[in-house]
Design an enzyme around this catalytic site. Structure first.
Site, PDB file in Angstrom:
ATOM      1  N   GLY A 208       0.829  -1.207   0.000  1.00  0.00           N
ATOM      2  CA  GLY A 208       0.000   0.000   0.000  1.00  0.00           C
ATOM      3  C   GLY A 208       0.858   1.249   0.000  1.00  0.00           C
ATOM      4  O   GLY A 208       2.073   1.176  -0.194  1.00  0.00           O
ATOM      5  N   ASN A 209       0.232   2.391   0.185  1.00  0.00           N
ATOM      6  CA  ASN A 209       0.992   3.639   0.301  1.00  0.00           C
ATOM      7  C   ASN A 209       0.313   4.545   1.322  1.00  0.00           C
ATOM      8  O   ASN A 209      -0.725   4.193   1.874  1.00  0.00           O
ATOM      9  CB  ASN A 209       1.143   4.302  -1.071  1.00  0.00           C
ATOM     10  CG  ASN A 209      -0.187   4.702  -1.665  1.00  0.00           C
ATOM     11  OD1 ASN A 209      -0.888   5.570  -1.154  1.00  0.00           O
ATOM     12  ND2 ASN A 209      -0.565   4.032  -2.749  1.00  0.00           N
ATOM     13  N   ARG A 210       0.908   5.692   1.571  1.00  0.00           N
ATOM     14  CA  ARG A 210       0.449   6.533   2.683  1.00  0.00           C
ATOM     15  C   ARG A 210      -0.680   7.490   2.322  1.00  0.00           C
ATOM     16  O   ARG A 210      -1.011   8.379   3.093  1.00  0.00           O
ATOM     17  CB  ARG A 210       1.618   7.352   3.234  1.00  0.00           C
ATOM     18  CG  ARG A 210       2.662   6.506   3.906  1.00  0.00           C
ATOM     19  CD  ARG A 210       3.734   7.409   4.510  1.00  0.00           C
ATOM     20  NE  ARG A 210       4.886   6.642   4.924  1.00  0.00           N
ATOM     21  CZ  ARG A 210       4.958   5.968   6.069  1.00  0.00           C
ATOM     22  NH1 ARG A 210       3.951   5.991   6.899  1.00  0.00           N
ATOM     23  NH2 ARG A 210       6.045   5.281   6.366  1.00  0.00           N
ATOM     24  N   SER A 211      -1.263   7.341   1.161  1.00  0.00           N
ATOM     25  CA  SER A 211      -2.335   8.271   0.787  1.00  0.00           C
ATOM     26  C   SER A 211      -3.510   8.157   1.769  1.00  0.00           C
ATOM     27  O   SER A 211      -3.961   7.068   2.094  1.00  0.00           O
ATOM     28  CB  SER A 211      -2.830   7.943  -0.627  1.00  0.00           C
ATOM     29  OG  SER A 211      -4.024   8.642  -0.878  1.00  0.00           O
TER      30      SER A 211
END
Ligand code: CTP
Length: 399
Positions: A208-211
């Site tokens: 995933g990512n930090r968005s």
């Protein structure tokens, strides 16, 4: 959006009447002039003085008192209203409105106003489900009233069922949506993406990512408030579900691509605020991967580039997260992906970009116009982006 708008908040006699204080407070804080009208029975559940202090305005509880104390016409509020919202609305009020009865200040105002009327029913589950109430609601709906369906949950009677007043945020969101109907995006269909996609490694893990999704949600809500019909395609986020739009939940880049293709078939604009993963595991393991080996190598493959691959004659707006040569790099991306506008994020600024409520961006369009915006809230950035979308849509319509 609520600033300088006159909202008539009608309150009727239900246990949920206390929640009207929260609604009045949120509307007032957002800059609306809130005129409260309470039925006589509502005053037994919550004190008019509470509403008077929250709104800073006189509270109307009776027609004759109004005429003498404030010496205004009994239809003056009806004429001043931008919107009338009744929350909570009892079965009795709904029945009287459906029958065209005007026997107190609230029903007189509803009958006399040309403003849109919103009802948020709250009552016992049996009363709500009774066909008399349902017929009355259907009749009011057919006359253009907006009904905010009650929520499922524990009712005053102790029973569990449908009949709880809808969430306050849902009521506020609906008021904004109704007020935005004549806005500069009225009649336009917008597709907005938000959040960070999640690419599965196995049934319990993902890349995933930090968005946070905040920028995309702010754009979707701003577009709704300006009158657009909005589809929000969102990856998982911890944000509350926005109201007044279609929300499509997806997890992976491939699912987002599919949802975007479907949603844009009739769209006027696509705004890709989502942080789409650039790579995904070549294949997701069917069973949970056990820690049996000292090291583990995952093979990653590219995800589809949604903005590049989506087809159709609509405006395309992309985002670019940049740390250096912001304008030059963003311009390259605009060309490569054939975008109309690119929103370049300065990710070196701690107040800007992922997770926070503010953003510092540069807007660049295909004609070469470059606009450096100062640090703004994401909602303000959303409106500045939409200003450009409105401009470009008008330009496109003239061609
Ligand atoms: N985007 C997309 N599909 C992808 C990846 C990104 O549609 N598979 C969209 C994003 O939603 C965003 C824009 O493309 O609007 C960002 O482009 P991208 O090239 O991914 O930008 P960066 O992540 O900044 O690229 P790079 O890592 O190459 O600098």
């Amino acid at each position: 959006m609520l600033a300088n708008k006159t909202v008539i908040l009608g309150i009727t006699g239900s246990l949920a009447a206390y929640k009207a204080a929260d609604i009045a407070s949120k509307l007032t804080q957002a800059g609306a002039r809130v005129e409260v009208i309470m039925t006589e029975s509502a005053t037994r559940f919550i004190a008019p003085l509470t509403l008077r202090n929250i709104t800073g305005r006189p509270v109307v509880t009776d027609m004759f008192e109004l005429a003498s104390e404030f010496s205004i016409e009994h239809v003056a509020l009806a004429e001043a209203a931008d919107v009338v919202a009744i929350a909570p609305a009892t079965a009795s009020l709904i029945a009287r409105l459906a029958a065209g009865i005007s026997d107190d200040m609230l029903t007189v105002t509803v009958l006399a106003t040309k403003a849109p009327v919103i009802l948020a029913p709250a009552m016992n589950v049996n009363m709500f489900e009774n066909s008399i109430t349902q017929d009355n609601l259907a009749k009011l709906k057919a006359r253009g009233f907006t009904i905010i369906d009650p929520a499922y949950g524990r009712l005053a009677s102790g029973k569990i069922g449908l009949g709880r007043l809808a969430d306050v945020d849902k009521i506020i969101g609906t008021i904004k949506q109704v007020l935005g109907r004549g806005g500069d995006l009225a009649g336009k269909r917008m597709v907005v993406t938000a959040g960070g996609t999640q690419e599965p490694i196995d049934p319990v893990r993902h890349i995933g990512n930090r968005s946070s999704g905040k920028m995309g949600y702010a754009i979707a809500e701003a577009a709704r408030d300006r009158g657009a019909t909005v589809t929000l395609v969102t990856a998982p986020t911890s944000l509350p579900e926005p109201v007044g739009m279609e929300v499509v939940h997806i997890e992976t880049a491939a699912q987002m691509k599919e949802a975007v293709a479907e949603a844009t078939s009739q769209a006027d604009a696509l705004i890709m605020a989502a942080a789409v993963a650039d790579y995904q595991p070549k294949s997701a393991a069917k069973a949970k991967i056990k820690k049996e080996t000292p090291s583990l190598t995952l093979e990653l493959i590219r995800t589809p580039d949604i903005l590049t691959e989506v087809k159709g004659d609509f405006l395309k707006v992309g985002f670019a997260a940049e740390s250096e040569d912001i304008v030059a790099n963003a311009r390259q991306k605009l060309e490569k992906k054939q975008l109309d506008i690119i929103v370049a994020n300065d990710i070196t600024d701690a107040d800007s970009g992922f997770g926070v409520d503010t953003n510092k961006v540069t807007l660049i369009d295909r004609d070469g116009k470059v606009e450096n915006l100062p640090l703004l809230t994401k909602r303000e950035v959303a409106d500045r982006i939409l200003d450009r979308v409105v401009e470009l849509l008008a330009k496109k319509a003239r061609r």
